[in-house]
Design an enzyme around this catalytic site. Structure first.
Site, PDB file in Angstrom:
ATOM      1  N   THR A 225      -6.918   5.992 -22.044  1.00  0.00           N
ATOM      2  CA  THR A 225      -8.291   4.875 -22.160  1.00  0.00           C
ATOM      3  C   THR A 225      -9.333   5.559 -22.804  1.00  0.00           C
ATOM      4  O   THR A 225     -10.187   4.798 -22.605  1.00  0.00           O
ATOM      5  CB  THR A 225      -8.160   4.366 -20.941  1.00  0.00           C
ATOM      6  OG1 THR A 225      -6.938   3.821 -20.647  1.00  0.00           O
ATOM      7  CG2 THR A 225      -9.059   3.154 -20.508  1.00  0.00           C
ATOM      8  N   CYS A 226     -10.017   6.921 -22.636  1.00  0.00           N
ATOM      9  CA  CYS A 226     -11.344   7.484 -22.354  1.00  0.00           C
ATOM     10  C   CYS A 226     -11.491   7.733 -24.117  1.00  0.00           C
ATOM     11  O   CYS A 226     -12.609   7.350 -24.898  1.00  0.00           O
ATOM     12  CB  CYS A 226     -11.404   9.036 -21.834  1.00  0.00           C
ATOM     13  SG  CYS A 226     -11.105   8.076 -19.875  1.00  0.00           S
ATOM     14  N   THR A 227     -10.183   7.832 -24.484  1.00  0.00           N
ATOM     15  CA  THR A 227     -10.293   8.479 -25.696  1.00  0.00           C
ATOM     16  C   THR A 227     -10.326   7.185 -26.748  1.00  0.00           C
ATOM     17  O   THR A 227     -11.169   6.835 -28.229  1.00  0.00           O
ATOM     18  CB  THR A 227      -9.618   9.231 -27.179  1.00  0.00           C
ATOM     19  OG1 THR A 227      -9.588  10.157 -25.396  1.00  0.00           O
ATOM     20  CG2 THR A 227     -10.018   9.409 -28.043  1.00  0.00           C
TER      21      THR A 227
ATOM     22  N   THR B 204      -7.917  12.019 -22.858  1.00  0.00           N
ATOM     23  CA  THR B 204      -6.594  10.604 -22.460  1.00  0.00           C
ATOM     24  C   THR B 204      -6.961   8.961 -23.028  1.00  0.00           C
ATOM     25  O   THR B 204      -7.567   9.084 -23.903  1.00  0.00           O
ATOM     26  CB  THR B 204      -7.297  10.150 -20.660  1.00  0.00           C
ATOM     27  OG1 THR B 204      -8.268   9.947 -20.446  1.00  0.00           O
ATOM     28  CG2 THR B 204      -7.332  11.654 -19.961  1.00  0.00           C
TER      29      THR B 204
END
Length: 163
Positions: A48-50, A46
């Site tokens: 923000t996560c990546t 996703t």
């Protein structure tokens, strides 16, 4: 009820893809006698996560280890295939643990589950970071907005660990 500073982590079993294939890792395996930084994301791959959360921990891995951290793990409510692909894609395979909490058992036991059905993600984890020493939570940083990675960032964890 949400886990708090001073609480012992609940027992759980994760799956992780390694160069030798999938392995099961228990909370006992990961935390017994160690200082471990754990951060959780709503979903592998996703935005923000990546693009923000994971890269901060990969880039600051050495700085965290220099402050006495024995291990770093990212947890997500995804299957081990997805977590393994994310580890490979990010360059993090073998550097930190990419733990699949496939059935959200650990996440629910922490009280950090989030219903993200409105965003078509279903049951996921809240975004957080924590420092765990010998299975006991020493610091806990929970994001109010899952689209941000500020209070749960690697920079914030380094600040909490001190010089």
């Amino acid at each position: 009820m949400t886990i708090a500073i001073g609480d012992k982590l609940p027992q759980a079993t994760f799956k992780e893809k390694t160069v030798d294939g999938p392995v099961e890792i228990t909370t006992e395996d990961l935390f017994a006698g160690k200082k471990v930084v754990v951060f959780a994301v709503p979903g592998a791959f996703t935005p923000t996560c990546t693009l923000n959360h994971l890269p901060g921990y990969l880039e600051n891995r050495d700085a965290l280890m220099a402050r006495g951290v024995d291990d770093i793990a990212v947890v997500s409510v995804n299957d081990w295939h997805v977590m393994g692909a994310w580890a490979q894609h990010s360059g993090g395979l073998g550097k930190i643990h990419f733990l699949a909490d496939w059935n959200a058992a650990f996440t629910k036991a922490l009280g950090l589950d989030a219903d993200l059905s409105a965003g078509a993600l279903g049951l996921r984890s809240k975004r957080y970071s924590m420092l765990v020493e010998d299975g006991v939570v020493k610091s806990l940083n929970i994001e109010e907005n899952p689209g941000q990675a500020t209070v749960s960032s690697a920079a914030k964890m380094i600040e909490q660990l001190g010089a």
